[in-house]
Design an enzyme around this catalytic site. Structure first.
Site, short mmCIF file in Angstrom:
data_model
loop_
_atom_site.label_atom_id
_atom_site.label_comp_id
_atom_site.label_asym_id
_atom_site.label_seq_id
_atom_site.Cartn_x
_atom_site.Cartn_y
_atom_site.Cartn_z
N ASP A 1 28.54 -87.60 -19.52
CA ASP A 1 27.59 -87.04 -18.57
C ASP A 1 26.19 -87.60 -18.79
O ASP A 1 25.78 -87.91 -19.91
CB ASP A 1 27.54 -85.52 -18.70
CG ASP A 1 28.78 -84.85 -18.15
OD1 ASP A 1 29.29 -85.34 -17.12
OD2 ASP A 1 29.25 -83.87 -18.75
N HIS B 1 35.41 -89.57 -16.71
CA HIS B 1 35.52 -89.10 -18.10
C HIS B 1 36.89 -89.43 -18.67
O HIS B 1 37.01 -89.99 -19.77
CB HIS B 1 35.34 -87.57 -18.16
CG HIS B 1 33.94 -87.08 -18.01
ND1 HIS B 1 32.91 -87.52 -18.80
CD2 HIS B 1 33.41 -86.14 -17.17
CE1 HIS B 1 31.80 -86.87 -18.46
NE2 HIS B 1 32.07 -86.05 -17.47
N HIS C 1 34.21 -87.70 -10.57
CA HIS C 1 33.35 -87.49 -11.75
C HIS C 1 34.22 -87.25 -12.99
O HIS C 1 33.99 -87.85 -14.04
CB HIS C 1 32.43 -86.29 -11.49
CG HIS C 1 31.58 -85.89 -12.66
ND1 HIS C 1 30.25 -86.23 -12.77
CD2 HIS C 1 31.87 -85.20 -13.79
CE1 HIS C 1 29.76 -85.76 -13.90
NE2 HIS C 1 30.73 -85.12 -14.54
N GLU C 2 35.22 -86.37 -12.87
CA GLU C 2 36.06 -86.06 -14.02
C GLU C 2 37.00 -87.20 -14.36
O GLU C 2 37.31 -87.45 -15.53
CB GLU C 2 36.86 -84.77 -13.74
CG GLU C 2 36.00 -83.55 -13.46
CD GLU C 2 35.02 -83.23 -14.57
OE1 GLU C 2 35.26 -83.62 -15.73
OE2 GLU C 2 33.98 -82.61 -14.29
#
Length: 903
Positions: A166, A159, A155-156
């Site tokens: 998000d 980014h 998930h990170e």
């Protein structure tokens, strides 16, 4: 002519990154060069390294399947801090450092929470700065709250690497859909769950009730929470909630929720996360791997930071004799050696012209004698040609006499042309050293920055700004993550003062700094009279200042002990009859090893650009990991011919700024004055106690309060509460200056000869609400040129159909805006109108969007699409209190039997 900003920005998103220099590269589907660095303040724990390895290994497989067999993690370096014990399996790092790491492991400031997050403030598709994991997150079981650590890492990583955002929104957790239903902000809408209010929980006993609708917005009340089902069939999306077992993919164009009011839709014009990922550089040539085998496991290298080693490589060629360049170089180098370099560092010095000369082998900086031993050898005369490679080769020799060149730093300063730099590129690569370059004047070799780019070093440019060299040297501090050891610049001022006149000023010294504080004055003709006074009235005069023995026209005062907190005042009298340039520099360090100081850093969005691509200036102001809000941040950009552009940077969530109140201050830069090198300096300051700290973090893994499992609500441990006085604590007055390095511009027309090419900026914060029979709008005004000036006019269109505005804006109903006169960029606009010929009835939804127009008919992108709903709440019948106490019993919520329990 109508020019969309999208076209202008296309090149901007595909050029070189700014100050952050990641070593990650993708080869044959595998990521190499990932650096995970542990902060020196983290206690030694072997389990931490083991858990990092397990997290990355799990993440690699999860990433491989999430990207449809395209990418995985192959080689990862874990950087061990100097504060840990040495072990035989630890190697010496090369260019790897804490300040350039992709992932940092550090304690949170103020001990608030362990939410993983990514520092990300660029535009859609632009890479982030770093991922932050806390040791507690890596060492404790967070599985129910965030999901497995490997999933969180993916998930990170999305980014950090691909610049996506998000798909949830803490501030707007619900919205009214086109089907007139209230939906949780999420992607995809196939994620199922219930909406409930928890009144209070004590032990295993909870009080809950159904969510009520707000009479003003028609949405659920503020305390309403979406609780997802633990067992799902939906496979997306990782950017909403990676913790659900079934979620293994990113939202695609087919499953993407364009209605959700989340940051992904705002920043990426409602594009799906997968679309943005597929457009990234990584995926241009990354075809899915054949077969069905999983990817190979990552390999890990353990690297341990070493004592800081720095070698100055200074130009003393003939051209350095012009414009006092040799004098200015010596002033800046002396300041660096006495005030900036950390105690305990090893420092050497080499000069070069046609040939190179070793002035100092590596010297341990442990006292005043060590400084003086090096500064005494600063060059006195300039002559000869320019051979940069000779200087670099001698610096490698100086370092190798004591240590390996791997991980060492070289500060290379030159003003001359040299067409032979490329002859030592391979030696530079093999050395493992980091090279910071300072180009002095407009004639410095054009290939100079290549040395910084290939080694992960900083790049600076100094010319007319007399303090440019001092600012550059001051920026080259420790890369180890030990913030309390780093020098901090409080003042940097240079003014040409006429004969017999005074230069006066003030500098606030806040309580986070004050150790090892220096006040330095330089002049060009005659030493001025100096008066300095601390907040308690103690005065320091000219006789208290130490004048250098090298005749480099500088005087220095080291403040005894800890500098007093408050406002310091200074006055300099030019005693000479003629005008002369006077400069004032004040540096300090953290008040104590346990005090985290307020820090300002700055950089441009890219290190090179081609006109007409706009660039963005970024400045981050923080204490620890907490953003500092409500301050004045000014950027000074200087061109090769000395022209200066001054920009006020904003943290308002509009224009170039991604998120409001995140401590990242931003602004577009479009005022190009010719080609060549440009320098950036930023001044952050606050007066009258206007600044405050914020605990809010963006771009983090979503905290899940609980799940529905087998018909029961299973609650996770509560997130730590933040008291109001902590969430936005006051910050006293302070001043910080920092260099943002240099960048290079090409293709720019001569100043004054260009036609308008930049449209007004896109409006991203349009909001709408119904009031009686009118619709009220508010937004932040863009400029005539992106976020500068004043737009010529606005176009506002309205529809009852979302797709009308999203896909065919020009044919939607036009709102009469003849009475709407645009305000200056950054101002709040308010506009009210009656939506004729539409009728406003209960349940009616309107969608509104806006464009800004330049007087040359350049048009901004269409804004975000705002929704306004007319909602008349039904009269509530008299019923018993909705709260029901539960203790190992069932509760019916919308026909669903649930039992609450606490882990």
């Amino acid at each position: 002519m109508v020019l969309s900003l999208y076209v202008v920005l296309f090149l901007a998103l595909h050029l070189l990154p700014g100050m952050k220099s990641s070593m990650v590269n993708l080869n044959n589907n595998g990521y190499d060069g990932i650096v995970i660095a542990i902060n020196p303040g983290v206690p030694e724990d072997e389990k931490l390294i083991q858990n990092i390895k397990e997290m990355v290994t799990e993440a690699s497989t999860y990433l491989f399947h999430a990207t449809k067999r395209r990418v995985y993690f192959r080689n990862v370096s874990i950087l061990i801090p100097m504060t840990w014990k040495s072990k035989s399996e630890y190697s010496i790092p090369k260019q790897e450092s804490y300040d350039q790491a992709d992932v940092i492991v550090a304690n949170p400031y103020l001990k608030y929470g362990d939410d993983p997050y990514t520092l990300q403030y660029g535009q859609c598709g632009e890479r982030g700065q770093y991922i932050h994991f806390t040791p507690n997150f890596l060492l404790t079981n967070n599985l129910p709250i965030y999901g497995s650590r490997g999933r969180v890492f993916v998930h990170e990583w999305a980014h950090l690497r691909w610049g996506i955002f998000d798909e949830y929104n803490v501030d707007r957790p619900f919205y009214i859909s086109r089907r007139n239903t209230i939906e949780a902000t999420r992607c995809s809408t196939h994620i199922t769950g219930i909406n409930v209010v928890f009144k209070e929980c004590q032990g295993s006993s909870c009080i809950t009730r159904p969510c009520r609708r707000d009479s003003q917005t028609g949405l659920y009340e503020a305390k309403c929470t979406f609780i997802p089902e633990k067992s799902q069939t939906a496979r997306d999306s990782i950017m909403f909630v990676q913790s659900i077992d079934s979620v293994t993919e990113f939202c695609t164009a087919k499953t993407h929720n364009t209605e959700a009011p989340n940051l992904q839709n705002k920043m990426c014009s409602s594009r799906s996360t997968w679309d943005v990922i597929m457009d990234s550089d990584d995926f241009q040539n990354a075809s899915p791997m054949k077969g069905t085998d999983p990817p190979p496991h990552p390999t890990f290298s353990l690297l341990k930071s070493k004592q800081r080693v720095v070698c100055l490589v200074l130009d003393k060629s003939g051209s350095m004799s012009s414009e006092d360049r040799l004098l200015r170089m010596n002033q800046a180098a002396e300041l660096y050696l006495i005030q900036i370099i950390e105690k305990g560092s090893l420092v050497g010095m080499v000069t070069f012209e046609s040939l190179a000369t070793i002035l100092n082998y590596l010297t341990d900086i442990i006292g005043d004698n060590a400084y003086e031993k090096i500064t005494a050898n600063l060059p006195r005369e300039a002559s000869g040609g320019t051979s940069i490679c000779s200087g670099l080769r001698y610096s490698f020799y100086v370092i190798k006499k004591t240590l390996s060149t791997s991980g060492s730093e070289i500060i290379l300063l030159t003003d001359g042309e040299d067409d032979q730099i490329s002859s030592c590129f391979e030696e530079v690569k093999q050395s493992g050293a980091v090279i910071h370059t300072i180009a002095l004047g407009p004639s410095a070799a054009r290939e100079l920055e290549t040395l910084s780019n290939m080694t992960g070093g900083y790049r600076f440019y100094a010319n007319k700004d007399i303090n440019g060299l001092t600012d550059a040297f001051s920026r080259i501090s420790s890369r180890s993550g030990s913030i309390t050891q780093q020098a901090i610049q409080l003042e940097s001022k240079a003014l040409n003062i006429t004969g017999r006149k005074w230069l006066n000023g003030t500098v606030p010294v806040d309580s986070t700094v004050g150790n090892d504080t220096f006040f330095v004055v330089t002049w060009t003709i005659q030493k001025p009279e100096i008066l300095l006074q601390d907040p308690k009235g103690t005065k320091y005069e000219t006789s208290d200042f130490r004048v250098d023995k090298l005749n480099i026209r500088s005087a220095r005062l080291r403040i005894p002990g800890i500098a007093e907190t408050g406002t310091w005042t200074y006055s300099l009298l030019n005693k000479h009859a003629k005008s002369q340039m006077l400069t004032v520099t004040m540096t300090t360090r953290a008040r104590s090893p346990t005090t985290l100081p307020v820090i300002a850093t700055a950089h441009m969005s890219r290190s090179t650009t081609h006109y007409p691509s706009p660039m963005i200036v970024y400045a981050q102001v923080s204490q620890g990991f907490l953003p500092v809000l409500g301050i004045n941040v000014t950027a000074i950009i200087e061109t090769e011919d000395g022209h200066q552009v001054i920009l006020e940077l904003w943290d308002n969530g509009a224009g170039a700024d991604t998120v409001k109140n995140d401590g990242i201050y931003s602004r577009y830069f479009t005022e190009y004055h010719g080609n060549g090198r440009y320098s950036l300096k930023v001044h952050a300051q606050t007066r009258n106690n206007m600044a405050r700290l914020s605990l809010r973090q963006q771009n983090r893994a979503m905290y899940i309060p609980g799940y529905i499992e087998n018909g029961k609500i299973i609650l996770n441990p509560p997130r730590p509460e933040v008291k109001d006085d902590v969430s936005e604590a006051k910050v006293e007055d302070f001043s910080r200056l920092t260099s943002g390095g240099s960048f290079t511009v090409s293709g720019a027309p001569p100043a004054g000869s260009r036609t308008p090419v930049f449209p007004p900026g896109k409006i991203t914060d349009l909001e709408a609400k119904v009031k009686e029979d009118h619709i009220q709008l508010s937004w932040t005004a863009p400029g005539n040129v992106l976020d500068k000036g004043k737009a010529n006019s606005y176009i506002i269109r309205i529809s009852k159909c979302f797709l009308d505005l999203q896909e065919d804006f020009d044919n939607a109903a036009l709102v009469n805006t003849t009475s709407l006169i645009p305000k200056e960029a950054g101002s709040i606009e308010n506009f009210e109108f009656k939506p004729e010929p539409f009728k406003i009835e209960n349940g009616t939804k309107f969608y509104i969007a806006i464009q800004a127009i330049h007087e040359a008919n350049l048009t901004s992108e269409v804004s975000n699409i705002a929704q306004a709903t007319k909602f008349i709440p039904p009269q509530e019948s008299s019923v018993p209190a909705l709260g029901t106490k539960i203790f190992a019993t069932s509760l019916a919520i919308w026909g669903l039997a649930v039992i609450l329990s606490i882990f």
